[in-house]
Design an enzyme around this catalytic site. Structure first.
Site, mmCIF file in Angstrom:
data_model
loop_
_atom_site.group_PDB
_atom_site.id
_atom_site.type_symbol
_atom_site.label_atom_id
_atom_site.label_comp_id
_atom_site.label_asym_id
_atom_site.label_seq_id
_atom_site.Cartn_x
_atom_site.Cartn_y
_atom_site.Cartn_z
ATOM 1 N N HIS A 53 -1.424 13.607 -4.732
ATOM 2 C CA HIS A 53 -1.476 12.388 -3.909
ATOM 3 C C HIS A 53 -0.078 11.792 -3.853
ATOM 4 C CE1 HIS A 53 -2.847 8.778 -1.999
ATOM 5 N NE2 HIS A 53 -2.313 8.047 -2.947
ATOM 6 N N ASP A 55 2.271 9.179 -2.336
ATOM 7 C CA ASP A 55 2.410 7.929 -1.596
ATOM 8 C C ASP A 55 3.692 7.922 -0.775
ATOM 9 O OD1 ASP A 55 0.120 6.320 -2.423
ATOM 10 O OD2 ASP A 55 0.985 6.496 -4.433
ATOM 11 N N ASP A 177 -7.236 7.191 -1.647
ATOM 12 C CA ASP A 177 -6.697 6.042 -2.386
ATOM 13 C C ASP A 177 -6.870 4.675 -1.737
ATOM 14 O OD1 ASP A 177 -5.485 4.883 -4.601
ATOM 15 O OD2 ASP A 177 -3.450 5.153 -3.846
ATOM 16 N N HIS A 427 -0.776 3.157 2.808
ATOM 17 C CA HIS A 427 -1.623 2.176 2.106
ATOM 18 C C HIS A 427 -0.894 1.389 1.021
ATOM 19 C CE1 HIS A 427 -2.320 6.109 0.111
ATOM 20 N NE2 HIS A 427 -2.262 5.404 -0.997
HETATM 21 ZN ZN LIG Z 1 -1.810 6.011 -2.911
#
Ligand SMILES: [Zn+2]
Ligand SMILES: *[C@@H]1O[C@H](CO)[C@@H](O)[C@H](O)[C@H]1NC(C)=O
Ligand SMILES: *[C@@H]1O[C@H](CO)[C@@H](O)[C@H](O)[C@H]1NC(C)=O
Length: 987
Positions: A53, A55, A177, A427
């Site tokens: 994951h 970001d 997420d 996000h």
């Molecule tokens: Zn995230």
């Protein structure tokens, strides 16, 4: 076995390719569902999904994450992850990996040589490396606007299609997420052709209930207007967020034991590991319907050293499946979300139907993730404004032709802005949950993007107008700063309108003269007034400007085009009268009347003179003191993510406001001063049907060591009975009810924070007679805590971190040396009968999102300048919104047309409407049009989605959608968006 040999041959050819440096003939791709591994129908199949994951900015900037810079903040380097995974995937054809964020993959791909690229292409073609979700980022769902979400998905999906063709097309949407899930996102994903959707976070009470009823997998019917299954999306809730099960995390960042399988060495643990895994699998399978379960083997920025993961998972698979010979009924395999989804589809069963959304999200009784709906309000506004700029830039690139990219003002582009906006949808970007230096980086990217667009806009307007006099843009009109208008005796103003219908817009320009003549493109005089600048604005703009006054007038701009106003100073006029120091009893135009309470200076009523409706309306500012996390119920503080007031009663900032009043034939203003850090202008323009509340909040004082969350609250006599309404990503509206969730019996533990919902563009309250609608200029949180009331959170300043990872208090101090960030914005209020409310708020909200772009030139317009232009042959019908006009290739344009009304929302406009594509543009000839999926990565005619059946279905199947009258006459139904690739000829 045969399948294994087949892939082994492929590995061999792969190696050859990398050794010789030439790509060998690529076999027919077997990607997608066809490439999925075999499963065991009579066993419990455990799909291990190796994933990372990543970001797109959070604790570090997107580029710091890419390179692995600043590992002192967080150890994370995406380039190494991709290097390592590609290496490991080549070692065994059964290994799989998914990759999600195209912003990172794009950065990495650019830097790879041909040999690596062909290896990766082959991995993709064999389904061993699979793109999932595939947008530029994994967008936030609470604070994003649908148009920016569609754009960022389009950017990522286009890169994947351009690079890998059909095998690069993601089948599954993956939002593991984001902190709560919007129904509009589900609708968008369905229309983009995704077969299913997986996420990790939902309210803990909802999750408990769904576990008991085996409803962790469901069918989300995500639109009330689009007929099923257009907006149906199969949705799976992951068992453990997006983390591996306890004890099975083998990343270099984890501490779980490796599988130690040499009996000659110490600590042999294969039997224990197998046993633990079987138990975990059996426990998990209790909550799911089919004999397939998924385990997410990865987490934040994992797989930098992928060998650790794969080496242990290889062993896990070998030893767990080895037990099958001894009668075990568990089969574990490398898989992907789409392969898992295919098995669920094959189960051919029915799934619980869901029609509401997944807001708000709480992970415990006092832990509501409702603060980020408002966190970083200035960034949220800048992002929204940047969206408007990007759409204008896209449109002018098309309308101005190739010279807009390279013309008299140099090289300009829309791409920089497109990428900056796409990154900002992440996000932890527009959500406001990043560190301060990362928020600054997002804002800087948007500013750079706009600088590139400015060149393009200058070039395009030069082409369209025939005038290459330099244009200036005034970025700070919200604080009445624009050096050109402040200092020029004569200037022209170009108003570009990105909407497909004519708009009327009020402008306020900072000036120093006392009287001006304003004329429109036809040379007709335009009524205008000069009013003194407010003290609050003077204080706010400080040394940045010098204007004493504002010039106020109304402009009318043609659809998808511009018009020009000429402004010149009239000499020797007396200064405008100073504001009067008292509240008027009333303020009124043709449409609205507002009254004020003379004792307090606050609003007291609002009437619609056309419909003869009237409500009591008072408005004031309050704050909640933030919990510092030190009470007996919970130690949760309020922070960037979480809203937790330490008391349910907000504090009033001032019961009365000091007042100044300006009233003339163009605008009426009541300037309210509540405290040194809160002021407001209640503004009514002569020509508008809405009342403007322009608020200014900050620096929020924190000397008392308490964080504060500031709201504007509207109190009315509307009989709301606990109901209120908020939009989903700026599109469809959802009904909300205080202390209630549609799908489970809520145990309310936070009476304020637990009732907050995201507002992206509008919220309203209503009863049978009246609807009060508030249109916002950015995403904010809000609620109706008592009947008749609607509150909107404007600003937050907090002193503690809320322990969700960002590790910084949300304490925005603003510019260097400032005492705290000051934020200004506006709420627009309409009062209507409920059944015509949408006729007012739909166009009003659209005009806030796509607002006119003003640009200025010194002196009079050059002779022969074309003062007015429309890119359309005629305005589009009122129900139709031109969502996208964007250059795709040199001879093609991406077009999205949207029906902007919900079904049943408007008597006048909730009808199908037909648009002719050939009669659309004035200076572009449309030679052909091909319809695409919403994400523009697939031809509509080739789109086919897996079908899913709900366990209960309300009503008969919808009637079959009638075909378009012709390929160039396109019919839009309520809430429909249709995407076309147009072949065009610039005439
Ligand atoms: Zn995230
Ligand atoms: C799926 O189930 C339905 C109804 O139970 C049945 O009619 C249909 O044939 C099944 N389809 C497959 C592919 O098994
Ligand atoms: C996908 O990309 C290929 C080139 O790789 C192109 O030929 C095709 O038209 C694209 N498909 C769509 C739907 O844009």
């Amino acid at each position: 076995m045969a399948a294994y040999q087949y892939t082994a041959v492929l590995v061999f050819s792969l190696l050859q390719a990398s050794v010789s440096g030439f790509p060998t003939n690529i076999r027919d791709p077997v990607c997608g569902y066809k490439s999925c591994p075999a499963t065991q129908p009579s066993m419990l199949n455990v799909h291990l999904v190796p994933h990372t994951h990543d970001d797109v900015g959070w604790l570090k900037t997107v580029d710091q994450y890419y390179y692995g810079d600043r590992n002192d903040i967080q150890h994370a380097g995406v380039q190494y992850i991709l290097d390592s995974v590609v290496e490991e995937l080549q070692k065994d054809p059964s290994r799989r990996f998914i990759y999600v964020e195209s912003a990172f993959f794009y950065r990495w791909w650019k830097q790879q040589n041909q040999a690596t690229r062909s290896i990766v292409t082959q991995l993709v073609n064999e389904g061993r490396l699979e793109f999932i979700n595939g947008g530029w980022c994994m967008s936030d769902e609470a604070t994003t606007h649908y148009s920016a979400v569609i754009d960022q998905m389009t950017l990522g999906l286009r890169f994947l299609n351009d690079t890998f063709g059909p095998c690069g097309r993601p089948r599954v949407a993956w939002h593991i997420d984001p902190f709560g899930h919007a129904r509009e996102h589900a609708s968008i994903f369905a229309q983009m052709g995704y077969d299913g959707f997986f996420f990790g976070r939902l309210d803990y009470q909802d999750k408990d209930r769904r576990k008991k009823t085996k409803e962790l997998e469901l069918l989300w019917r995500a639109s009330e207007s689009l007929s099923a299954p257009t907006a149906d999306l199969f949705t799976g809730i992951l068992p453990n967020g997006y983390n591996p099960p306890d004890g099975f995390c083998w990343d270099q960042s984890c501490e779980d034991a490796p599988i130690r399988d040499d009996p000659d060495l110490e600590d042999f643990n294969v039997d224990d590991m197998v046993q633990m895994f079987l138990e975990t699998a059996h426990n998990q399978s209790k909550f799911y319907k089919s004999n397939h379960i998924i385990m997410t083997m990865g987490s934040d920025f994992q797989y930098e050293n992928a060998n650790l993961w794969y080496k242990n998972m290889d062993k896990l698979i070998r030893y767990v499946n080895g037990q099958q010979a001894a009668g075990s009924r568990v089969n574990v395999l490398y898989s992907t979300p789409s392969c898992y989804l295919q098995e669920l589809h094959r189960a051919n069963t029915t799934w619980a139907l869901k029609t509401d959304d997944f807001f708000p999200y709480a992970d415990d009784a006092h832990d509501f993730w409702t603060g980020y709906f408002t966190s970083r309000p200035a960034l949220k506004r800048y992002e929204r404004l940047s969206n408007s700029h990007l759409q204008t830039c896209n449109q002018l690139e098309v309308l101005g032709g190739p010279k807009s990219r390279s013309g008299p003002f140099g090289k300009g582009d829309s791409d920089t802005m497109r990428k900056a906006m796409a990154v900002a949808q992440h996000h932890d970007a527009v959500s406001g949950t990043e560190k301060q230096h990362v928020a600054n980086d997002y804002a800087r990217r948007l500013a750079t993007g706009w600088a590139h667009c400015q060149v393009l806009v200058r070039n395009s307007l030069a082409v369209l107008s025939g005038s290459d006099a330099r244009r200036f843009f005034c970025e700070n009109l919200n604080i009445s700063v624009c050096s050109l208008t402040e200092t020029s005796k004569m200037f022209t103003m170009n108003v570009y309108n990105p909407l497909a219908r004519p708009v009327s817009w009020s402008v306020r320009l900072p000036v120093n003269g006392s009287a001006y003549s304003v004329t429109d493109a036809q040379g007709k005089p335009v009524t205008n007034e000069v009013i003194p600048l407010s003290k609050a604005t003077m204080a706010l703009r400080g040394q940045r400007g010098s204007a004493l006054n504002e010039l106020v007038f109304q402009v009318q701009a043609p659809p998808l085009g511009y018009t020009t106003y000429s402004i010149s100073l009239l000499q020797n006029r007396p200064p405008p009268p100073p504001p009067r120091p008292k509240a008027p009893l009333t303020m009124q135009n043709k449409f609205l009347k507002v009254t004020f309470d003379p004792a307090t200076g606050l609003l007291s009523s609002l009437s619609n003179l056309e419909t003869k409706q009237s409500i009591k309306l008072s408005q004031n500012f309050y704050w909640y003191n933030a919990s510092a996390g030190n009470n007996e119920e919970s130690d949760q503080p309020s922070g960037a993510y979480i809203f937790r007031p330490n008391c349910s009663t907000p504090f009033i900032i001032s019961k009365t406001a000091k007042i100044q009043t300006v009233q003339n034939g163009v605008v009426q203003e009541v300037r309210q001063w509540f405290s040194p850090w809160v002021s407001q202008v209640v503004r009514l323009y002569a020509e508008s049907r809405e009342l403007e509340l322009e608020w200014t909040v900050g620096p929020v004082p924190v000397e008392d060591a308490l964080g504060k969350e500031v709201i504007s609250r509207l109190d009315t006599d509307i009989n709301t009975s606990g109901y209120f309404y908020t939009d989903s990503n700026g599109r469809e509206v959802l009904e909300r009810r205080r202390d209630y969730r549609p799908t489970w019996d809520l145990l309310q533990s936070e009476p304020i924070a637990g009732n907050y919902y995201p507002i992206n563009s509008r919220a309203f309250i209503k009863d049978k007679e009246s609807q009060l609608t508030v249109v916002t200029d950015r995403s904010q949180g809000g609620s109706s805590i008592v009947d008749g009331s609607l509150e909107i959170m404007l600003h937050r300043r907090l002193l503690y971190d809320d322990v969700r990872g960002v590790a910084e208090p949300l304490n925005e101090t603003g510019e260097a040396g400032a005492e705290g960030l000051v934020v200004r914005g506006r709420l627009l209020l309409t009062l209507t009968p409920p059944d015509t409310a949408a006729d007012a708020h739909r166009p009003l909200a659209q005009a806030q999102v796509l607002q006119p772009l003003l640009s200025f030139q010194k002196g009079p317009a050059q002779p022969s300048t074309r003062l007015q232009f429309s890119g359309l042959q005629a305005a589009l019908p009122p129900a139709v919104h031109l969502l996208t006009v964007s250059q795709w290739d040199y001879d093609s344009v991406l077009l999205r047309l949207e029906h902007q009304y919900q079904s049943k929302e408007s008597k006048a406009f909730s009808q199908p409407v037909t648009v002719n594509l050939q009669k659309l543009f004035s200076n572009l000839e449309v030679l052909g049009a091909t319809e695409m999926s919403l994400g523009a990565n697939q031809w509509k005619s080739e789109m086919s989605r897996l079908d899913w059946r709900p366990s209960s279905d309300a009503g008969a199947p919808p009637p079959k959608r009638p075909a378009d009258p012709s390929s160039l006459d396109v019919t839009l139904h309520p809430m429909e968006i249709r995407t076309f690739l147009l072949r065009v000829w610039q005439s």
